[in-house]
Design a protein around this motif. Structure first.
Motif, PDB file in Angstrom:
ATOM      1  N   TRP A   1       0.899  -1.090  -0.103  1.00  0.00           N
ATOM      2  CA  TRP A   1       0.100   0.054  -0.026  1.00  0.00           C
ATOM      3  C   TRP A   1       0.794   1.496  -0.071  1.00  0.00           C
ATOM      4  N   ARG A   2       2.047   1.055   0.730  1.00  0.00           N
ATOM      5  CA  ARG A   2       2.683   2.208   0.805  1.00  0.00           C
ATOM      6  C   ARG A   2       3.508   2.945  -0.451  1.00  0.00           C
ATOM      7  N   GLY A   3       3.671   1.713  -1.195  1.00  0.00           N
ATOM      8  CA  GLY A   3       4.432   1.925  -2.318  1.00  0.00           C
ATOM      9  C   GLY A   3       3.419   1.893  -3.665  1.00  0.00           C
ATOM     10  N   TRP A   4       2.100   2.108  -3.469  1.00  0.00           N
ATOM     11  CA  TRP A   4       1.118   2.043  -4.402  1.00  0.00           C
ATOM     12  C   TRP A   4       1.484   3.417  -5.303  1.00  0.00           C
ATOM     13  N   ASP A   5       1.307   4.550  -4.452  1.00  0.00           N
ATOM     14  CA  ASP A   5       1.358   5.798  -4.931  1.00  0.00           C
ATOM     15  C   ASP A   5       2.504   5.881  -5.987  1.00  0.00           C
ATOM     16  N   GLU A   6       3.694   5.472  -5.688  1.00  0.00           N
ATOM     17  CA  GLU A   6       4.887   5.684  -6.508  1.00  0.00           C
ATOM     18  C   GLU A   6       4.920   4.717  -7.871  1.00  0.00           C
ATOM     19  N   ARG A   7       4.145   3.417  -7.560  1.00  0.00           N
ATOM     20  CA  ARG A   7       3.877   2.481  -8.950  1.00  0.00           C
ATOM     21  C   ARG A   7       2.772   3.170  -9.885  1.00  0.00           C
ATOM     22  N   CYS A   8       1.802   3.832  -9.176  1.00  0.00           N
ATOM     23  CA  CYS A   8       1.008   4.614  -9.763  1.00  0.00           C
ATOM     24  C   CYS A   8       1.331   5.609 -10.715  1.00  0.00           C
ATOM     25  N   ASP A   9       2.285   6.466 -10.024  1.00  0.00           N
ATOM     26  CA  ASP A   9       2.828   7.604 -10.782  1.00  0.00           C
ATOM     27  C   ASP A   9       3.955   7.119 -11.976  1.00  0.00           C
ATOM     28  N   GLU A  10       4.414   5.882 -11.833  1.00  0.00           N
ATOM     29  CA  GLU A  10       5.101   5.271 -13.014  1.00  0.00           C
ATOM     30  C   GLU A  10       4.380   4.926 -14.147  1.00  0.00           C
ATOM     31  N   ILE A  11       3.089   4.413 -13.995  1.00  0.00           N
ATOM     32  CA  ILE A  11       2.208   4.156 -15.121  1.00  0.00           C
ATOM     33  C   ILE A  11       1.393   5.416 -15.433  1.00  0.00           C
ATOM     34  N   ALA A  12       0.773   6.191 -14.512  1.00  0.00           N
ATOM     35  CA  ALA A  12       0.487   7.505 -14.902  1.00  0.00           C
ATOM     36  C   ALA A  12       1.353   8.405 -15.987  1.00  0.00           C
ATOM     37  N   ALA A  13       2.709   8.376 -15.554  1.00  0.00           N
ATOM     38  CA  ALA A  13       3.639   9.060 -16.305  1.00  0.00           C
ATOM     39  C   ALA A  13       3.409   9.259 -17.889  1.00  0.00           C
ATOM     40  N   GLY A  14       3.116   7.795 -18.460  1.00  0.00           N
ATOM     41  CA  GLY A  14       3.003   7.855 -19.685  1.00  0.00           C
ATOM     42  C   GLY A  14       1.538   7.923 -20.288  1.00  0.00           C
ATOM     43  N   GLN A  15       0.565   8.154 -19.426  1.00  0.00           N
ATOM     44  CA  GLN A  15      -0.632   8.049 -19.770  1.00  0.00           C
ATOM     45  C   GLN A  15      -1.276   8.962 -20.649  1.00  0.00           C
ATOM     46  N   THR A  16      -0.624  10.186 -20.704  1.00  0.00           N
ATOM     47  CA  THR A  16      -0.882  11.217 -21.637  1.00  0.00           C
ATOM     48  C   THR A  16       0.265  11.295 -22.723  1.00  0.00           C
ATOM     49  N   HIS A  17       1.016  10.398 -23.276  1.00  0.00           N
ATOM     50  CA  HIS A  17       1.827  10.444 -24.202  1.00  0.00           C
ATOM     51  C   HIS A  17       1.038  10.869 -25.538  1.00  0.00           C
ATOM     52  N   GLY A  18       1.772  11.454 -26.410  1.00  0.00           N
ATOM     53  CA  GLY A  18       1.269  11.670 -27.582  1.00  0.00           C
ATOM     54  C   GLY A  18      -0.099  12.733 -27.788  1.00  0.00           C
TER      55      GLY A  18
END
Length: 263
Positions: free
Chosen positions: A160-177
């Protein structure tokens, strides 16, 4: 001759040529073949759109129009490594480089000593120019990956504590292009310029959820920039037809944007 002076001269010649040249209309239609949805673009609708725009802008706070020309847009596209979707490209040429539009308006595309970029708000990143050529990802896949991260996590656990960090990694590419071209700093509007969804418009709802919401026309199909702009004109003219003589930007509500916030 400097690049700026040469571009200005090319703009002058291109502007005079564009008013009479039918081949450019065919070019505009050809460019649109790569967009997600083929619709009449703003070049086809030019006279009506420009006339309606003038009526609406006359009722809004004064804001000078600064359209671009073919040479300037070509220069920006060469810098970015992508071609603008047809409807948006035609808006930049025949209407304005930004200004009045949905929400806080369209972000202005302009050139400074560093090159071309879209204006933004302070402390807000805006368009990631380095990510413009990357493929726009499948948003359903993004949602599934975020859900998969959350499901096994137990509150207070290491996962749970690492969830935000992993979400940020995925979300970083969410608006590519995508271009951040309108809206406000909380819920910006994105125009897709790469991949199968090229030409479609999305609302970034990540201030309250993890999702981007696709703007849709009344028939449920994906909306393009042209669809959004014409819908904004429709909403503004409805207010004028009801007797309003002055408009404020936030008075103009666009149904396809409001629908993104419905459960």
């Amino acid at each position: 001759m400097t690049t700026t002076l040469m571009t200005r001269r090319l703009c002058h010649v291109a502007g005079r040529f564009a008013m009479t040249s039918r081949p450019l209309l065919q070019q505009s239609r050809t460019r649109q073949q790569g967009d997600a949805v083929r619709l009449p673009d703003l070049w086809t609708l030019r006279s009506a759109v420009v006339r309606r725009t003038a009526r609406v802008r006359a009722a809004l706070p004064a804001a000078p129009a600064t359209p671009l020309c073919e040479a300037e847009i070509g220069e920006a596209e060469a810098q970015f490594g992508v071609t603008m979707p047809a409807g948006y490209r035609d808006f930049l040429i025949h209407v304005d480089s930004g200004g009045h539009g949905p929400g806080s308006g369209f972000r202005r595309l302009r050139r400074d000593r560093r090159g071309w970029a879209w204006e933004g708000w302070p402390d807000e990143p805006g368009t990631d120019l380095d990510a413009l050529t990357k493929p726009f990802p499948d948003q359903a896949d993004i949602g599934a990956r975020l859900d998969a991260l959350l499901e096994p996590a137990v509150h207070g656990s290491r996962e749970w504590r690492g969830w935000d960090e992993r979400c940020d990694e995925i979300a970083a590419g969410q608006t590519h292009g995508t271009i951040v071209f309108a809206g406000d700093s909380t819920f910006p509007l994105l125009l897709v310029v790469t991949g199968p969804q090229r030409g479609t418009v999305w609302c970034d709802l990540r201030a309250t959820t993890e999702a981007l919401a696709l703007l849709r026309k009344p028939d449920g199909s994906a909306a393009t920039f042209t669809d959004l702009y014409v819908a904004w004109l429709d909403a503004a003219e409805q207010l004028l037809d009801e007797g309003r003589t002055e408009l404020r930007p936030w008075d103009i509500r666009v149904p396809m944007i409001d629908a993104c916030f419905q459960p």
